[in-house]
Design a protein around this motif. Structure first.
Motif, PDB file in Angstrom:
ATOM      1  N   PHE A  13       0.815  -1.214   0.000  1.00  0.00           N
ATOM      2  CA  PHE A  13       0.000   0.000   0.000  1.00  0.00           C
ATOM      3  C   PHE A  13       0.854   1.272   0.000  1.00  0.00           C
ATOM      4  CE2 PHE A  13      -3.596  -2.643   1.416  1.00  0.00           C
ATOM      5  CZ  PHE A  13      -4.626  -2.052   0.701  1.00  0.00           C
ATOM      6  N   GLY A  14       2.076   1.178   0.536  1.00  0.00           N
ATOM      7  CA  GLY A  14       2.885   2.366   0.759  1.00  0.00           C
ATOM      8  C   GLY A  14       3.035   3.288  -0.434  1.00  0.00           C
ATOM      9  N   PRO A  15       3.479   2.789  -1.594  1.00  0.00           N
ATOM     10  CA  PRO A  15       3.703   3.700  -2.726  1.00  0.00           C
ATOM     11  C   PRO A  15       2.458   4.460  -3.160  1.00  0.00           C
ATOM     12  CG  PRO A  15       4.762   1.594  -3.111  1.00  0.00           C
ATOM     13  CD  PRO A  15       3.927   1.422  -1.888  1.00  0.00           C
ATOM     14  N   GLY A  16       1.337   3.752  -3.297  1.00  0.00           N
ATOM     15  CA  GLY A  16       0.126   4.418  -3.750  1.00  0.00           C
ATOM     16  C   GLY A  16      -0.355   5.494  -2.790  1.00  0.00           C
ATOM     17  N   ILE A  17      -0.246   5.223  -1.489  1.00  0.00           N
ATOM     18  CA  ILE A  17      -0.715   6.192  -0.505  1.00  0.00           C
ATOM     19  C   ILE A  17       0.252   7.369  -0.401  1.00  0.00           C
ATOM     20  CG2 ILE A  17      -1.373   6.503   1.902  1.00  0.00           C
ATOM     21  CD1 ILE A  17      -3.178   4.677   0.084  1.00  0.00           C
ATOM     22  N   ILE A  18       1.553   7.088  -0.434  1.00  0.00           N
ATOM     23  CA  ILE A  18       2.530   8.181  -0.406  1.00  0.00           C
ATOM     24  C   ILE A  18       2.329   9.089  -1.612  1.00  0.00           C
ATOM     25  CG2 ILE A  18       4.989   8.723  -0.647  1.00  0.00           C
ATOM     26  CD1 ILE A  18       5.581   6.199   0.981  1.00  0.00           C
ATOM     27  N   LEU A  19       2.183   8.499  -2.793  1.00  0.00           N
ATOM     28  CA  LEU A  19       2.127   9.283  -4.028  1.00  0.00           C
ATOM     29  C   LEU A  19       0.823  10.055  -4.176  1.00  0.00           C
ATOM     30  CD1 LEU A  19       3.848   6.833  -6.537  1.00  0.00           C
ATOM     31  CD2 LEU A  19       4.799   8.860  -5.432  1.00  0.00           C
ATOM     32  N   ILE A  20      -0.280   9.563  -3.606  1.00  0.00           N
ATOM     33  CA  ILE A  20      -1.531  10.323  -3.715  1.00  0.00           C
ATOM     34  C   ILE A  20      -1.413  11.628  -2.934  1.00  0.00           C
ATOM     35  CG2 ILE A  20      -2.733   9.286  -1.736  1.00  0.00           C
ATOM     36  CD1 ILE A  20      -4.325  10.166  -5.104  1.00  0.00           C
ATOM     37  N   PHE A  21      -0.677  11.591  -1.808  1.00  0.00           N
ATOM     38  CA  PHE A  21      -0.441  12.822  -1.051  1.00  0.00           C
ATOM     39  C   PHE A  21       0.497  13.755  -1.818  1.00  0.00           C
ATOM     40  CE2 PHE A  21      -1.998  10.298   2.521  1.00  0.00           C
ATOM     41  CZ  PHE A  21      -2.709  11.241   3.244  1.00  0.00           C
ATOM     42  N   GLY A  22       1.494  13.176  -2.486  1.00  0.00           N
ATOM     43  CA  GLY A  22       2.433  14.010  -3.208  1.00  0.00           C
ATOM     44  C   GLY A  22       1.913  14.538  -4.530  1.00  0.00           C
ATOM     45  N   MET A  23       0.909  13.847  -5.100  1.00  0.00           N
ATOM     46  CA  MET A  23       0.445  14.204  -6.435  1.00  0.00           C
ATOM     47  C   MET A  23      -0.571  15.332  -6.439  1.00  0.00           C
ATOM     48  SD  MET A  23       0.920  13.434  -9.541  1.00  0.00           S
ATOM     49  CE  MET A  23       0.200  13.667 -11.149  1.00  0.00           C
ATOM     50  N   VAL A  24      -1.396  15.409  -5.421  1.00  0.00           N
ATOM     51  CA  VAL A  24      -2.495  16.372  -5.419  1.00  0.00           C
ATOM     52  C   VAL A  24      -2.042  17.803  -5.708  1.00  0.00           C
ATOM     53  CG1 VAL A  24      -4.240  17.464  -3.943  1.00  0.00           C
ATOM     54  CG2 VAL A  24      -4.041  14.993  -3.994  1.00  0.00           C
ATOM     55  N   PRO A  25      -0.966  18.308  -5.095  1.00  0.00           N
ATOM     56  CA  PRO A  25      -0.576  19.698  -5.378  1.00  0.00           C
ATOM     57  C   PRO A  25      -0.183  19.937  -6.840  1.00  0.00           C
ATOM     58  CG  PRO A  25       0.516  18.875  -3.402  1.00  0.00           C
ATOM     59  CD  PRO A  25      -0.104  17.708  -4.071  1.00  0.00           C
ATOM     60  N   PHE A  26       0.289  18.883  -7.517  1.00  0.00           N
ATOM     61  CA  PHE A  26       0.765  19.053  -8.893  1.00  0.00           C
ATOM     62  C   PHE A  26      -0.298  18.735  -9.945  1.00  0.00           C
ATOM     63  CE2 PHE A  26       4.522  18.108  -6.360  1.00  0.00           C
ATOM     64  CZ  PHE A  26       5.404  19.095  -6.778  1.00  0.00           C
ATOM     65  N   TRP A  27      -1.380  18.102  -9.512  1.00  0.00           N
ATOM     66  CA  TRP A  27      -2.312  17.545 -10.493  1.00  0.00           C
ATOM     67  C   TRP A  27      -2.945  18.613 -11.390  1.00  0.00           C
ATOM     68  CZ3 TRP A  27      -3.003  13.284 -12.842  1.00  0.00           C
ATOM     69  CH2 TRP A  27      -4.167  13.056 -13.547  1.00  0.00           C
ATOM     70  N   ALA A  28      -3.346  19.736 -10.808  1.00  0.00           N
ATOM     71  CA  ALA A  28      -4.007  20.768 -11.615  1.00  0.00           C
ATOM     72  C   ALA A  28      -3.119  21.248 -12.748  1.00  0.00           C
ATOM     73  CB  ALA A  28      -4.403  21.957 -10.729  1.00  0.00           C
ATOM     74  N   ARG A  29      -1.814  21.220 -12.529  1.00  0.00           N
ATOM     75  CA  ARG A  29      -0.888  21.644 -13.578  1.00  0.00           C
ATOM     76  C   ARG A  29      -0.583  20.500 -14.546  1.00  0.00           C
ATOM     77  NH1 ARG A  29      -0.435  24.094  -8.999  1.00  0.00           N
ATOM     78  NH2 ARG A  29       0.194  26.274  -8.833  1.00  0.00           N
ATOM     79  N   LEU A  30      -0.377  19.302 -14.005  1.00  0.00           N
ATOM     80  CA  LEU A  30       0.016  18.175 -14.831  1.00  0.00           C
ATOM     81  C   LEU A  30      -1.089  17.759 -15.789  1.00  0.00           C
ATOM     82  CD1 LEU A  30       2.379  16.305 -15.342  1.00  0.00           C
ATOM     83  CD2 LEU A  30       1.468  14.742 -13.621  1.00  0.00           C
TER      84      LEU A  30
END
Length: 502
Positions: free
Chosen positions: A394-411
């Protein structure tokens, strides 16, 4: 990271209520019923207050102040606690359940916001439905709310599968399963076939080609004596990368084989209320991504170094590295993870029979299929092994969902990213198809197993039975046919072939 409390102002997402809004097509299945309507009061602490909150716009709340974080956190706890016990049916059903409770019943998010969060999970490795749970709670009560929702969503299935793993490893003969377990593997495999069929229906022309290639390569790796199955840890991720590259190149052609959607508008990260509640700045998001990369690189490097030098690797580090690496490579979650798991844990950690028995149990539990990792770890190394394996996958998916949200609107504005993701997903679906072939060999040994597979597959695909009921029916039917009961269909397939019966 908790948000500071702010003035006691009611919450809203839109000026209109869900009943007044014409919902756009999203591909998500609505799952409403009279029972849901009757039980709505159990989930909404104060319906009158929720209706009052829905009368304010996000811009008004940004100006006037949000309701206290503690209030929103309590709402998250009350909402997600029961879902961990009722979320049967796999990722598609999970999305429908979440949409019912969060968009329809509570109006926490509007349809567009919910779809945005769902899309974030689709674009990251890990279990998509669990990432949707985390991101929706994150949008309501910040990082602490997201972590709490994750635990509430997973704990029921986690506990049951760890207990089952320990009991099966301790009391069940791995080569001669008891009558009450013989029907679970073929029933579970029927659900994998159903998942592959559903995924395949959505592929475009290029996706079918990529799916076919990855399935053929996966079957070859597992069926050639000159190729070690361990090369899958390098071949699988390489295929995913090449699949993404192929779809990106195709998207640049004047007449592409694939079908590509244009990038959507995304969120306004500076003014949107949801982004304000999430409260993760870009630099923190970047640090989270860096942390994931450091964990992956460090654990993989240490294990590989020890193996090259012939040294014994700490068993719990081995479990964590294996699961964390797999969790970092799988897009789409669920059934897609099965071929990689089997290649890593069979026969090193357990027999194929034990793997398939656990798969049947995992299919019948509420929550995500990734909880299967807890069973695998528990069979191998007891309760500690189960917890380490669960945290690793579970670790990678949960870590990355927290890290991805700030960048998603731009990406989301970057077209090449969405184009490449098409190929990655299509290649991963091919691995599910290969799993159907590979897992069939271990699940269907006798004619009785084939009968269970046919019955379970019919119930799942024709009559649309839920996964728990399919597995239960397969288990009962398999027990009836067992040699200690009616003893029907006990001839093995290979014996039939030798006698010319096939």
């Amino acid at each position: 990271m908790a948000e500071s409390q702010e003035p006691d102002t009611p919450l809203a997402n839109e000026e209109t209520t869900p009943d007044d809004v014409e919902k756009p097509e999203t591909g998500l299945t609505t799952h409403t019923s009279a029972t849901d309507d009757n039980n709505e009061k159990d989930f909404v602490e104060n319906p009158a207050e929720e209706k009052k909150e829905a009368s304010l716009t996000a811009s008004q709340l940004l100006r006037e102040g949000d309701i206290p974080w503690r209030t929103r956190f309590i709402e998250v706890c009350k909402t997600y606690a029961p879902l961990g016990f009722i979320a049967f049916g796999g990722p598609q059903a999970h999305v429908a359940i979440l949409r019912d409770h969060l968009v329809i019943q509570r109006d926490w998010l509007d349809e567009e916001q919910f779809t945005e969060l769902f899309a974030i999970g689709q674009g990251l490795p890990g279990p998509t439905s669990t990432q949707l749970v985390v991101s929706t709670a994150l949008a309501r009560a910040g990082p602490i709310g997201g972590i709490t929702a994750f635990m509430l969503w997973n704990v029921p299935g986690l506990v049951v599968l760890i207990v089952c793993g320990v009991l099966i490893a301790s009391f069940v003969d791995p080569y001669n399963p008891p009558w009450y377990l013989v029907g679970l593997p073929p029933a579970a495999i029927s659900l994998v076939f159903k998942a592959f069929y559903g995924f395949g229906q959505k592929l475009d022309k290029l996706g079918i080609i990529l799916c076919l290639i990855s399935a053929l390569v996966s079957v070859l790796i597992n069926g050639d004596e000159r190729i070690s199955p361990t090369v899958s840890q390098f071949v699988y991720p390489s295929m995913l990368v090449l699949g993404g590259l192929a779809s990106y190149i195709d998207s640049r052609r004047a007449n592409p084989y694939g079908t590509y959607k244009s990038a959507s508008k995304g969120w306004d990260a500076e003014s949107d209320l949801t982004m304000k509640r999430i409260g993760i700045p870009l630099w923190v998001g970047g640090f989270i991504w860096l942390s994931w990369a450091v964990i992956l690189g460090t654990t993989t490097g240490i294990v590989n170094k020890y193996e090259r030098e012939g040294k014994e690797v700490n068993v719990y580090l081995e479990i964590f590295e294996t699961m964390f690496r797999i969790g970092s490579l799988i897009f789409g979650g669920g059934q897609v993870v099965l071929p990689m798991l089997q290649a890593e844990v069979v026969p090193g950690w357990m027999t194929k029979e034990q793997f398939l028995q656990g798969l049947g149990l995992a299919q019948s539990m509420p929550g995500p299929l990734f909880n299967f990792s807890a069973y695998l770890g528990a069979v191998y190394q007891g309760v500690p092994g189960g917890l380490v394996a669960w945290a690793g996958l579970f670790g990678p998916g949960i870590i990355l969902i927290f890290g991805m949200v700030p960048f998603w609107a731009r990406l989301r504005h970057v077209q090449w990213f969405k184009s490449a993701l098409n190929g990655v997903n299509a290649t991963a679906i091919g691995l599910v198809g290969a799993a159907c072939v590979i897992l069939w060999e271990g699940a269907v040994v006798t004619a009785a197993d084939a009968m269970v597979f046919i019955l379970a597959g019919t119930l799942a695909m024709v009559y649309n039975w839920g996964a728990p009921f399919v597995v239960l029916a397969g288990g009962v039917f398999g027990a009836i046919l067992h040699e200690d009961a009616l003893s029907l269909g006990q001839v093995e397939w290979c014996t039939l072939a030798e006698e010319g019966g096939m």
